[in-house]
Motif scaffolding. Structure first.
Motif, short mmCIF file in Angstrom:
data_model
loop_
_atom_site.label_atom_id
_atom_site.label_comp_id
_atom_site.label_asym_id
_atom_site.label_seq_id
_atom_site.Cartn_x
_atom_site.Cartn_y
_atom_site.Cartn_z
N LYS A 266 0.84 -1.21 0.00
CA LYS A 266 0.00 0.00 0.00
C LYS A 266 0.87 1.26 0.00
O LYS A 266 0.53 2.26 -0.63
N GLU A 269 1.89 1.82 -3.47
CA GLU A 269 0.75 2.32 -4.25
C GLU A 269 0.51 3.80 -4.03
O GLU A 269 0.09 4.51 -4.95
N ILE A 270 0.76 4.28 -2.80
CA ILE A 270 0.46 5.71 -2.54
C ILE A 270 1.67 6.60 -2.81
O ILE A 270 1.65 7.79 -2.51
N ARG A 290 -0.41 9.60 -3.14
CA ARG A 290 -1.48 9.35 -4.13
C ARG A 290 -2.65 8.62 -3.47
O ARG A 290 -2.47 7.88 -2.51
N ARG A 291 -3.82 8.79 -4.04
CA ARG A 291 -5.03 8.14 -3.52
C ARG A 291 -4.98 6.63 -3.74
O ARG A 291 -4.28 6.14 -4.62
N THR A 292 -5.75 5.90 -2.94
CA THR A 292 -5.98 4.48 -3.22
C THR A 292 -7.21 4.02 -2.44
O THR A 292 -7.80 4.79 -1.69
N ASN A 293 -7.59 2.76 -2.67
CA ASN A 293 -8.66 2.17 -1.87
C ASN A 293 -8.06 1.02 -1.07
O ASN A 293 -7.10 0.38 -1.52
N THR A 311 -5.56 5.59 6.97
CA THR A 311 -6.58 6.64 6.76
C THR A 311 -5.95 8.02 6.96
O THR A 311 -6.20 8.95 6.19
N LEU A 314 -4.01 8.73 3.83
CA LEU A 314 -4.85 9.04 2.67
C LEU A 314 -5.57 10.38 2.83
O LEU A 314 -5.93 11.02 1.83
N THR A 320 -9.65 11.20 -4.14
CA THR A 320 -10.58 10.56 -3.20
C THR A 320 -10.20 9.11 -2.98
O THR A 320 -10.05 8.35 -3.93
N SER A 321 -10.08 8.73 -1.72
CA SER A 321 -9.74 7.34 -1.37
C SER A 321 -10.89 6.73 -0.58
O SER A 321 -11.65 7.45 0.08
#
Ligand code: EPU
Length: 430
Positions: A266, A269-270, A290-293, A311, A314, A320-321
């Motif tokens: 993660k 990813e961000i 960067r955003r992620t889910n 959280t 993000l 928007t995540s």
């Protein structure tokens, strides 16, 4: 009342030693009562939950010797009481590990039930189902869980949900039951594996820990052992996210990088760089986040105990995540506090929709629970201006020397006891 005073804006930079895993050490200490011989344990973290459990063990006749800050010797040859009624035990979830351990060894245990928790309803039905499947009678009354059995006999147990606590508790009792037990849909967390390894080092016969199916052949007696607890995956992950949130450069040392893979993935990813060595991981955050889910899941998924930390990260990422909590129903309570620091987060049942902001601003807030408390400290370290956080007893339940380790990484943070101390801190830090 103790609180942390923080001046934000300094990136965390440097190396931090990670301690032993609280959530492995708790069941291992409880399991150490299953032999009359002496057990030497190393890498025990010096945190409140551990000290509460050790106190309750002493109260029933276990001899506990702290050889040094992280080394403990346990001898349970003279347990004189199978009723664990320590008032503090209601405050720690892990009190129930003494049930599996004492039931396995003595066929009887009565332990104060863990009380309510700040992160949601935490059932124990799967523990009870497992003990009953082994032939124990279990009743809940007067705030206690009472179990006994004339014979514990192995069985085939299918857990209805993946539970770390139930897997460990039933594994402990079954390791001293007659015959074979199979636990299906078992939890696979590193601490489950560590407890199985520890029990095996005392003479248990447990195979498959770390997979969905654990197979146990009961033995009648355990012997003493020397054992070192695994590094704390969540403490390590918290400092790794600390690097991301403060745009720093942190190396977590004395870790098992494999246990950190979902966290490292993660971070990459961000937008962070993650470099793994044999027993350390370095995280560098030099670009905008960067955003992620993300959805929390049992291991090897993204841990619920890292949900507040991601959280907070993000909340500072572009776009928007979405963070979905699938383990606990009430683990977003800290979002109100983060909103007071400028975050733009909407929580709808188990989902947080996060619109990233460019910065947090300092505020005076309370730690709502252990992991959220730590995550809010990370938010404060990145924030503009001063912050204070009280109720830090929650953070101290699971992080050893949290502020000292952060200070060593360059954070401007002090443990203070009064408003006068806070004013002094502000004057000094201006
Ligand atoms: N659950 C049930 N019935 C059960 C057991 C669990 O409904 O019989 C539910 C719980 O209510 C929860 C979910 O299943 O919604 C997962 O619970 P689990 O049993 O896996 O958690 P636990 O053993 O109570 C441990 C850690 C937690 C960590 C979880 C998940 C300890 C002492 N605690 O709790 O750690 O979040 O596993 O990984 O090991 C923390 O350290 O901050 C912390 C909360």
């Amino acid at each position: 009342m103790e609180q942390y005073a923080i001046k934000g804006g300094t990136p965390l930079v440097g190396e931090v030693e990670i301690g032993g895993a609280k959530n492995a050490a708790l069941p291992i200490l409880a399991a150490a009562v299953m032999t009359d011989e002496t057990v030497h344990l190393d890498n025990i973290p010096d945190v409140r939950d551990i000290n509460v459990l050790l106190g309750a063990m002493e109260a029933i006749g276990v001899i506990v010797r702290r050889e040094s800050r992280h080394q403990v010797t346990i001898n349970a040859a003279n347990i004189h009481n199978l009723i664990v009624e320590d008032d503090n035990m209601r405050k720690i979830r892990a009190s129930y590990y003494l049930i599996g351990a004492l039931l396995g060894k003595y066929r009887k245990a009565e332990v104060t039930l863990p009380g309510g928790c700040d992160i949601g309803c935490r059932g124990i039905d799967q523990h009870i189902k497992g003990f009953r499947a082994l032939g124990a009678e279990v009743v809940l009354e007067h705030g206690m869980i009472r179990t006994h059995s004339d014979r514990l006999v192995g069985n085939h147990i299918y857990m209805d949900l993946v539970s770390v606590g139930a897997t460990i508790n039933v594994m402990m009792a079954a390791s001293m039951a007659e015959g074979k037990t199979i636990i299906e849909n078992a939890a696979k967390e590193p601490h489950v594996v560590d407890v199985a390894n520890f029990l095996n080092s005392m003479g248990a016969n447990i195979k498959g820990a770390g997979t969905d199916v654990i197979r146990i052949k009961g033995v009648s007696k355990f012997h003493g052992t020397d054992y070192t607890i695994v590094p704390d995956q969540i403490e390590a992950g918290t400092f790794m996210f600390g690097a991301a949130i403060t745009h720093g450069d942190v190396t977590v040392k004395n870790v098992i990088p494999k246990h950190l893979e979902s966290i490292s993935a993660k971070l990459i990813e961000i937008g962070c760089e993650v470099m793994e060595e044999d027993d350390s991981v370095r995280v560098v955050s030099s670009k905008p986040l960067r955003r992620t889910n993300v959805k929390t899941l049992p291991y090897p998924g993204f841990p619920t105990d890292m949900q507040p930390q991601i959280t907070v990260a993000l909340g500072l990422a572009e776009g928007t995540s979405i963070v979905t909590e699938s383990i606990y129903e009430n683990r977003f309570k800290y979002v109100d506090e983060l909103t007071r620091m400028g975050a733009n987060i909407k929580v709808e049942s188990s989902t947080a929709i996060i619109d990233g902001v460019s910065k947090y601003t300092g505020a005076d807030i309370s730690a709502p629970d252990l992991r959220a408390g730590a995550a809010l400290v990370l938010a404060m370290l990145s924030a503009e201006g001063f912050s204070t956080i009280d109720e830090i007893k929650y953070i101290q339940r699971g992080y050893e020397d949290f502020h000292l380790k952060l200070k060593k990484l360059g954070a401007d943070i002090e443990l203070v006891e009064s408003e006068k101390d806070v004013s002094k801190f502000k004057l000094r830090a201006i």
